[in-house]
Write a protein that holds these residues in place. Structure first.
Motif, mmCIF file in Angstrom:
data_model
loop_
_atom_site.group_PDB
_atom_site.id
_atom_site.type_symbol
_atom_site.label_atom_id
_atom_site.label_comp_id
_atom_site.label_asym_id
_atom_site.label_seq_id
_atom_site.Cartn_x
_atom_site.Cartn_y
_atom_site.Cartn_z
ATOM 1 N N GLY A 150 78.566 41.667 119.376
ATOM 2 C CA GLY A 150 77.714 42.694 119.944
ATOM 3 C C GLY A 150 77.763 42.610 121.453
ATOM 4 O O GLY A 150 78.282 41.634 122.020
ATOM 5 N N ALA A 151 77.250 43.625 122.108
ATOM 6 C CA ALA A 151 77.250 43.681 123.574
ATOM 7 C C ALA A 151 75.827 43.593 124.102
ATOM 8 O O ALA A 151 74.884 44.086 123.470
ATOM 9 C CB ALA A 151 77.906 44.964 124.060
ATOM 10 N N VAL A 152 75.681 42.951 125.265
ATOM 11 C CA VAL A 152 74.399 42.888 125.959
ATOM 12 C C VAL A 152 74.601 43.426 127.361
ATOM 13 O O VAL A 152 75.688 43.328 127.937
ATOM 14 C CB VAL A 152 73.828 41.455 125.996
ATOM 15 N N ARG A 153 73.543 43.978 127.922
ATOM 16 C CA ARG A 153 73.666 44.726 129.182
ATOM 17 C C ARG A 153 72.553 44.347 130.129
ATOM 18 O O ARG A 153 71.398 44.167 129.720
ATOM 19 C CB ARG A 153 73.605 46.225 128.858
ATOM 20 N N ASP A 154 72.887 44.194 131.415
ATOM 21 C CA ASP A 154 71.912 44.012 132.486
ATOM 22 C C ASP A 154 72.071 45.184 133.440
ATOM 23 O O ASP A 154 73.028 45.233 134.217
ATOM 24 C CB ASP A 154 72.158 42.681 133.211
ATOM 25 N N GLU A 155 71.167 46.136 133.366
ATOM 26 C CA GLU A 155 71.285 47.345 134.176
ATOM 27 C C GLU A 155 71.152 47.054 135.662
ATOM 28 O O GLU A 155 71.839 47.652 136.491
ATOM 29 C CB GLU A 155 70.219 48.368 133.752
ATOM 30 N N ALA A 165 75.960 44.904 134.705
ATOM 31 C CA ALA A 165 76.796 43.896 134.061
ATOM 32 C C ALA A 165 76.741 44.058 132.546
ATOM 33 O O ALA A 165 75.671 44.283 131.969
ATOM 34 C CB ALA A 165 76.331 42.495 134.449
ATOM 35 N N THR A 166 77.900 43.920 131.917
ATOM 36 C CA THR A 166 78.013 44.009 130.462
ATOM 37 C C THR A 166 78.783 42.809 129.943
ATOM 38 O O THR A 166 79.830 42.454 130.485
ATOM 39 C CB THR A 166 78.736 45.297 130.038
ATOM 40 N N VAL A 167 78.260 42.197 128.908
ATOM 41 C CA VAL A 167 78.895 41.030 128.292
ATOM 42 C C VAL A 167 78.990 41.264 126.789
ATOM 43 O O VAL A 167 78.021 41.691 126.156
ATOM 44 C CB VAL A 167 78.091 39.740 128.569
ATOM 45 N N VAL A 168 80.157 41.003 126.245
ATOM 46 C CA VAL A 168 80.353 41.043 124.798
ATOM 47 C C VAL A 168 80.335 39.608 124.285
ATOM 48 O O VAL A 168 81.006 38.728 124.833
ATOM 49 C CB VAL A 168 81.666 41.745 124.433
ATOM 50 N N VAL A 169 79.556 39.383 123.236
ATOM 51 C CA VAL A 169 79.408 38.052 122.648
ATOM 52 C C VAL A 169 79.914 38.097 121.215
ATOM 53 O O VAL A 169 79.495 38.946 120.424
ATOM 54 C CB VAL A 169 77.938 37.589 122.657
ATOM 55 N N VAL A 199 76.907 34.079 133.237
ATOM 56 C CA VAL A 199 76.407 32.698 133.251
ATOM 57 C C VAL A 199 75.099 32.614 132.478
ATOM 58 O O VAL A 199 74.887 31.691 131.678
ATOM 59 C CB VAL A 199 76.224 32.191 134.697
ATOM 60 N N ASP A 200 74.187 33.568 132.707
ATOM 61 C CA ASP A 200 72.935 33.593 131.953
ATOM 62 C C ASP A 200 73.202 33.577 130.450
ATOM 63 O O ASP A 200 72.546 32.856 129.686
ATOM 64 C CB ASP A 200 72.127 34.857 132.282
ATOM 65 N N GLU A 222 83.112 39.147 129.881
ATOM 66 C CA GLU A 222 82.597 40.224 130.728
ATOM 67 C C GLU A 222 83.499 41.440 130.560
ATOM 68 O O GLU A 222 84.723 41.323 130.439
ATOM 69 C CB GLU A 222 82.573 39.790 132.196
ATOM 70 N N THR A 223 82.892 42.614 130.559
ATOM 71 C CA THR A 223 83.644 43.850 130.477
ATOM 72 C C THR A 223 82.837 44.938 131.156
ATOM 73 O O THR A 223 81.810 44.662 131.794
ATOM 74 C CB THR A 223 83.971 44.200 129.010
ATOM 75 N N SER A 224 83.273 46.179 131.044
ATOM 76 C CA SER A 224 82.492 47.290 131.585
ATOM 77 C C SER A 224 81.710 47.938 130.449
ATOM 78 O O SER A 224 82.007 47.739 129.264
ATOM 79 C CB SER A 224 83.413 48.332 132.230
ATOM 80 N N GLU A 225 80.718 48.713 130.809
ATOM 81 C CA GLU A 225 79.879 49.356 129.800
ATOM 82 C C GLU A 225 80.712 50.267 128.907
ATOM 83 O O GLU A 225 80.525 50.303 127.680
ATOM 84 C CB GLU A 225 78.764 50.143 130.489
#
Length: 262
Positions: free
Chosen positions: A238-243, A247-251, A79-80, A217-220
């Protein structure tokens, strides 16, 4: 005394947050018999959210029901990511919406956007409508893009999905709450976990505006494959990550034709 007894039973069954869950069950039950049944079902592995009829997500109480996927806290990061890229008055489509958690959270914080949500499961669609109808969102039942109005083709600013991404061979390793009480089609992503993501990516460019974005959303450990899938389809990605939330999101961003750029 009753609260302590319920908490003790939940703790013995392996519930990590037994005290909190006991308070919720006690407040939910109208009679001692109902409380006993709720406690029994929770100890047997029924998700707390299914017993309560709602799930907490990003400060909201979302309607859920038996057999409906329960939104996870890590999906709040998705959501962020959506909110970070929304233009004013954006058109957003949530695929594989389940109870409509992402669409509801986005619309609650950005009342200017137009929201459409899709799921194949009638139970999930019923819950999504309960959550989105009061906010003006629209929910459709069907497989991915199939039920969307044709007028949305080429007009969507953001496509978003928390599609199933558990590899088939790992389904049996999931907690009992997921494995026995959530629909398999909401969990099972095929041999490598990204079969549904591939289907989403395949047709995404037909629905997005030039420069529109697809967020998944996906896994790392799967992120590189999802990024490569998007890039092979012509997206920059590219992928972004919230440790903290694991949580991992591909954009992915759709191409902008030269005629549009100029």
């Amino acid at each position: 005394m009753i609260l302590e007894a319920v908490a003790d039973r939940l703790r013995a069954a392996g519930c990590v947050f037994a005290d909190d869950e006991a308070r919720l069950l006690v407040s939910q039950a109208g009679t001692s018999a109902e409380l006993a049944e709720l406690t029994r079902r929770r100890c047997a592995g029924v998700p707390l959210e299914h017993l309560l009829g709602w799930a907490a997500f990003r400060g909201h109480r979302l309607a859920v029901a038996d057999g409906v996927f329960v939104p996870r806290p890590r999906t709040e990061f998705l959501v962020d990511c959506v909110l970070a890229v929304l233009p004013p008055g954006a058109c957003v489509v949530e695929l594989c919406c389940g109870c409509g958690a992402i669409a509801t959270a986005v619309l609650a914080e950005r009342a200017d956007v137009i929201i459409h949500a899709v799921d194949v499961d009638p139970r999930a669609v019923a819950c999504a409508r309960r959550n989105l109808d009061p906010l003006g969102g629209r929910v459709y039942r069907g497989d991915l893009y199939v039920p969307l109005p044709g007028g949305l083709r080429g007009a969507v600013d953001v496509l978003v999905a928390n599609a199933p991404y558990v590899p088939t061979g790992r389904i049996d390793l999931l907690p009992v709450e997921s494995r026995l009480h959530e629909p398999r089609h909401a969990l099972d992503g095929g041999a490598d976990g990204i079969d549904v993501q591939r289907r989403i990516v395949r047709d995404a460019a037909d629905w997005l505006r030039p420069g529109g974005r697809l967020l998944l959303e996906t896994s790392e450990y799967q992120a590189d494959v999802v990024v490569a899938t998007l890039e092979a389809a012509g997206f920059s990605s590219g992928a972004v990550r919230d440790e903290e939330r694991n949580a991992t999101v591909v954009v992915g961003q759709a191409q902008v034709p030269p005629s549009v750029q100029s």
